[in-house]
Design a protein around this motif. Structure first.
Motif, mmCIF file in Angstrom:
data_model
loop_
_atom_site.group_PDB
_atom_site.id
_atom_site.type_symbol
_atom_site.label_atom_id
_atom_site.label_comp_id
_atom_site.label_asym_id
_atom_site.label_seq_id
_atom_site.Cartn_x
_atom_site.Cartn_y
_atom_site.Cartn_z
ATOM 1 N N GLN A 100 0.813 -1.204 0.000
ATOM 2 C CA GLN A 100 0.000 0.000 0.000
ATOM 3 C C GLN A 100 0.854 1.264 0.000
ATOM 4 O O GLN A 100 0.540 2.238 -0.662
ATOM 5 C CB GLN A 100 -0.943 -0.008 1.198
ATOM 6 N N ASP A 101 1.959 1.249 0.717
ATOM 7 C CA ASP A 101 2.816 2.436 0.801
ATOM 8 C C ASP A 101 4.037 2.324 -0.112
ATOM 9 O O ASP A 101 5.015 3.029 0.072
ATOM 10 C CB ASP A 101 3.251 2.669 2.244
ATOM 11 N N ALA A 102 3.996 1.430 -1.075
ATOM 12 C CA ALA A 102 5.058 1.158 -2.049
ATOM 13 C C ALA A 102 6.239 0.406 -1.431
ATOM 14 O O ALA A 102 6.828 -0.440 -2.081
ATOM 15 C CB ALA A 102 5.534 2.410 -2.774
ATOM 16 N N ALA A 103 6.601 0.684 -0.187
ATOM 17 C CA ALA A 103 7.674 -0.027 0.522
ATOM 18 C C ALA A 103 8.971 -0.065 -0.274
ATOM 19 O O ALA A 103 9.587 -1.111 -0.430
ATOM 20 C CB ALA A 103 7.222 -1.432 0.910
ATOM 21 N N LEU A 104 9.386 1.095 -0.764
ATOM 22 C CA LEU A 104 10.653 1.180 -1.472
ATOM 23 C C LEU A 104 11.774 1.451 -0.475
ATOM 24 O O LEU A 104 11.578 2.144 0.520
ATOM 25 C CB LEU A 104 10.594 2.293 -2.522
ATOM 26 N N ALA A 131 6.134 6.364 -7.010
ATOM 27 C CA ALA A 131 6.576 5.297 -6.115
ATOM 28 C C ALA A 131 5.671 4.076 -6.239
ATOM 29 O O ALA A 131 6.148 2.934 -6.258
ATOM 30 C CB ALA A 131 6.601 5.797 -4.670
ATOM 31 N N GLN A 132 4.361 4.294 -6.365
ATOM 32 C CA GLN A 132 3.433 3.176 -6.494
ATOM 33 C C GLN A 132 3.675 2.429 -7.805
ATOM 34 O O GLN A 132 3.626 1.206 -7.854
ATOM 35 C CB GLN A 132 1.991 3.683 -6.412
ATOM 36 N N ARG A 133 3.950 3.158 -8.880
ATOM 37 C CA ARG A 133 4.232 2.510 -10.167
ATOM 38 C C ARG A 133 5.581 1.789 -10.144
ATOM 39 O O ARG A 133 5.738 0.736 -10.766
ATOM 40 C CB ARG A 133 4.171 3.530 -11.297
ATOM 41 N N ILE A 134 6.548 2.323 -9.415
ATOM 42 C CA ILE A 134 7.836 1.639 -9.252
ATOM 43 C C ILE A 134 7.608 0.317 -8.526
ATOM 44 O O ILE A 134 8.164 -0.721 -8.903
ATOM 45 C CB ILE A 134 8.845 2.536 -8.498
ATOM 46 N N ALA A 135 6.770 0.349 -7.496
ATOM 47 C CA ALA A 135 6.454 -0.882 -6.762
ATOM 48 C C ALA A 135 5.762 -1.897 -7.672
ATOM 49 O O ALA A 135 6.019 -3.102 -7.576
ATOM 50 C CB ALA A 135 5.580 -0.556 -5.556
ATOM 51 N N LEU A 136 4.891 -1.434 -8.558
ATOM 52 C CA LEU A 136 4.236 -2.342 -9.507
ATOM 53 C C LEU A 136 5.263 -2.949 -10.456
ATOM 54 O O LEU A 136 5.219 -4.148 -10.745
ATOM 55 C CB LEU A 136 3.148 -1.602 -10.284
ATOM 56 N N VAL A 178 1.602 -15.423 -8.854
ATOM 57 C CA VAL A 178 0.653 -14.831 -7.918
ATOM 58 C C VAL A 178 1.070 -13.378 -7.706
ATOM 59 O O VAL A 178 2.198 -13.106 -7.294
ATOM 60 C CB VAL A 178 0.648 -15.573 -6.558
ATOM 61 N N LEU A 179 0.152 -12.467 -8.004
ATOM 62 C CA LEU A 179 0.414 -11.039 -7.798
ATOM 63 C C LEU A 179 -0.592 -10.518 -6.786
ATOM 64 O O LEU A 179 -1.801 -10.623 -6.990
ATOM 65 C CB LEU A 179 0.291 -10.270 -9.112
ATOM 66 N N LEU A 180 -0.070 -9.987 -5.689
ATOM 67 C CA LEU A 180 -0.889 -9.457 -4.614
ATOM 68 C C LEU A 180 -0.661 -7.951 -4.548
ATOM 69 O O LEU A 180 0.488 -7.507 -4.514
ATOM 70 C CB LEU A 180 -0.502 -10.112 -3.287
ATOM 71 N N ALA A 181 -1.753 -7.185 -4.536
ATOM 72 C CA ALA A 181 -1.616 -5.730 -4.568
ATOM 73 C C ALA A 181 -2.541 -5.091 -3.542
ATOM 74 O O ALA A 181 -3.744 -5.344 -3.542
ATOM 75 C CB ALA A 181 -1.924 -5.205 -5.973
ATOM 76 N N ASP A 182 -1.982 -4.282 -2.674
ATOM 77 C CA ASP A 182 -2.722 -3.604 -1.621
ATOM 78 C C ASP A 182 -2.934 -2.150 -2.041
ATOM 79 O O ASP A 182 -1.985 -1.359 -2.047
ATOM 80 C CB ASP A 182 -1.940 -3.683 -0.314
ATOM 81 N N GLU A 183 -4.143 -1.807 -2.442
ATOM 82 C CA GLU A 183 -4.496 -0.458 -2.897
ATOM 83 C C GLU A 183 -3.549 0.037 -3.998
ATOM 84 O O GLU A 183 -2.939 1.107 -3.878
ATOM 85 C CB GLU A 183 -4.513 0.534 -1.733
ATOM 86 N N PRO A 184 -3.410 -0.731 -5.094
ATOM 87 C CA PRO A 184 -2.420 -0.368 -6.123
ATOM 88 C C PRO A 184 -2.726 0.917 -6.869
ATOM 89 O O PRO A 184 -1.835 1.471 -7.509
ATOM 90 C CB PRO A 184 -2.451 -1.564 -7.062
ATOM 91 N N THR A 185 -3.969 1.418 -6.802
ATOM 92 C CA THR A 185 -4.305 2.658 -7.503
ATOM 93 C C THR A 185 -4.579 3.803 -6.530
ATOM 94 O O THR A 185 -4.997 4.881 -6.953
ATOM 95 C CB THR A 185 -5.538 2.456 -8.408
#
Length: 181
Positions: free
Chosen positions: A58-62, A115-120, A130-137
């Motif tokens: 959710q917070d990108a976690a970079l 940052a969110q797109r970098i995480a994606l 398996v792709l898990l995404a927490d609030e990706p948008t």
């Protein structure tokens, strides 16, 4: 593609962490392709995550100490991939998602949406099963949100399991099913 929806505090993100083998269930088990994986030790779960899972936090976690490019390619190190190959794929993904920043920039020098797109990009680098995404948008403008939703749907169409936690009605509507907690 499955959406996990419901009010805040219902356990959507916790369920995602359980499915991603970052937490061990107190009861029950988690199966992957018919095999129980929730009881594996930490090292075995980490290896399985590196090879089979992609995760968008959710917070990108970079990692603020590493460059954008290094953040995207980090998981490739755990899979033993050649650095040059993973870097080429990472640059293509960054271009695909319109992350128009120098690859040597640090995460603190990019916007929340970038940052969110970098995480994606990091999550998609290994073409995970398996792709898990927490609030990706959550931090994205409508045009970029559509780009991300389409990428998630395309990944699911290619045979991956894609599970997203979302409060976005449009993202939930784009999924094949919705589970409300």
């Amino acid at each position: 593609m499955t959406a996990l929806t419901g009010p805040s505090g219902r356990g959507k993100s916790t369920l995602l962490y359980l499915l991603g083998l970052m937490l061990k269930p107190q009861r029950g088990e988690i199966l992957l392709e018919g095999q129980t994986v929730s009881a594996l030790n930490d090292g075995a779960r980490a290896r399985l995550r590196a090879h089979r899972f992609g995760f968008v936090f959710q917070d990108a976690a970079l990692d603020a100490t590493r460059t954008v490019l290094d953040n995207v390619t980090e998981t490739a190190l755990y899979r033993g991939e050649r650095s040059a190959d993973s870097r080429r794929r990472a640059i293509r993904l960054l271009e695909r998602f319109g992350v128009d920043v120098p690859p040597d920039r640090k995460p603190g020098q990019v916007s929340g949406g970038q940052a969110q797109r970098i995480a994606l990009c990091r999550a998609l680098l290994s073409d995970p099963r398996v792709l898990l995404a927490d609030e990706p948008t959550g931090n994205l403008d409508p045009v970029t949100s559509t780009l991300v939703v389409n990428a998630l749907a395309q990944h699911a169409s290619a045979g991956a399991a894609v599970i997203v936690v979302t409060h976005s009605p449009s993202l939930a509507a784009a999924c094949d099913r919705e589970i409300s907690l």
